[in-house]
Each structure stands twice: as structure tokens, then as C-alpha cells.
Design an enzyme around this catalytic site. Sequence first.
Site, mmCIF file in Angstrom:
data_model
loop_
_atom_site.group_PDB
_atom_site.id
_atom_site.type_symbol
_atom_site.label_atom_id
_atom_site.label_comp_id
_atom_site.label_asym_id
_atom_site.label_seq_id
_atom_site.Cartn_x
_atom_site.Cartn_y
_atom_site.Cartn_z
ATOM 1 C CB CYS A 140 -7.360 31.513 -3.256
ATOM 2 S SG CYS A 140 -6.400 30.907 -4.798
ATOM 3 C CG HIS A 193 -10.931 29.941 -5.124
ATOM 4 N ND1 HIS A 193 -11.429 31.343 -4.883
ATOM 5 C CD2 HIS A 193 -10.714 28.899 -5.639
ATOM 6 C CE1 HIS A 193 -10.132 31.283 -5.527
ATOM 7 N NE2 HIS A 193 -9.877 30.680 -5.828
ATOM 8 C CD GLU A 244 -15.738 31.788 -3.948
ATOM 9 O OE1 GLU A 244 -14.795 32.785 -4.736
ATOM 10 O OE2 GLU A 244 -14.466 32.796 -2.854
#
Length: 216
Positions: A83, A194, A196
Site C-alpha cells: 500500500c 493489502h 493480509e
Amino acid sequence: MNTVAVVDYGMGNLRSVVKALEHEAPSGTRVLLTEDAATIGEAERVVFPGQGAARDCMAALTARGLDRVLKGVALDRPFLGICMGMQVLVDYSEENGGTDCLGVLGGRVRFFGEDLRGPDDGLRLKIPHMGWNQVHQETDHPLWRGIAQDSRFYFVHSYYLEAGDPALVAASTDYGIRFTSAIARENIFAIQCHPEKSAAPGLTLLRNFMRWDGKE
């Protein structure tokens, strides 16, 4: 022991990144959330996540002396930007009236605009670009291993990266325009979304990074 430094520059909750990396790490790997320049400099791998505004990010990095160490570690070991950690790797961002960035890779960060519209229906698209979208792999990179073409990842951003060299583009995504959603060069890989928060494809990318030797 293999160590992975997750760069903490005081902006945002990075615990989800750490937990995801720990989940995907090979046995014997230590994941360290740290703002200590020496610890980052000694780690075998570096993950540079981020959120917020480019100017605030650069100010926080500079205040901690992390701008210098990031430029150093980006030269010689597996390095993952996420990001904002992708955007500030390039030369310049339009955000906050213009912000000079790290200049590790060539490129600029641009605003999507106030009147971004869908190419099919002409309807105005919301900014920030938030939610799930397809990531089209433009290169055959080790971090894409096991991830289907056009898999969906989770995005939250109002600015997009324009690579200075087309050879840097590792993936692209459509949102009113086609923008660069991942870049790669040698030991550096960086992605706008992202991982994750991106379910199985994101965790696969993190797993690949934890086993990557830094070669394309």
C-alpha cells in the site's frame, strides 16, 4: 534464525500484517515489528507496510532515520512494500500538494480524480477505491506462484502509482482507468492492495515472499 523486519513508523495498526506473516512463515522464522534502524538493517527480509498520507509517511520515516535504512535494505535482500509502502518507494507523490518520496524506483503517484467514471456505464466511481478488485499479473514473478490470474485482492486507496519504466509493472488493475497495482525489480516487490486482508490469494503471496530468495 531467519528474521523478517516489519517496518513500524508510527502510523496505523500493523498487527494484522505481523499476524499474517507469522502464520505463513517457515519454521524457525522470527517476525519483528520494529522502528529500530539497526534491527531493520540486520534482518534477512524486510516488509514495509503503510497507510495514511504520503507526506506524513515521509515525515515519520525521516524523523526516525528510517528513510536511509530503507534505501539501503532495498538494495540487497527480499523487500516487500504494501500500500503506502509501495507508493513512497517511487520519486514523487501528488498527495498533500506534492511530496518527494524515497526514489528507490522511478515513478510518480497520481490522484484518481474527482470525476472518475466506469468505462461501461459512465457512472461516477467512489474515491477512495475501496474493496475487492482483480489483479492482473503482467509478469511471471515468484510471488505470483499458486495465485490464479485475475484473483481478487482488497484495496483502499485514493492515489495510484504510475511506473517510470514499464518493465517495473508486475500487475495492473482496472478502476475507471488501468493502473499499476504491483511493481517489481530484482529483490523488490511492492503491491498496492493489502495481502493480509485478501484471503487465500493474499496469504499465498505472503507465503511466497517468506520463501523467496530475492531473484525474479
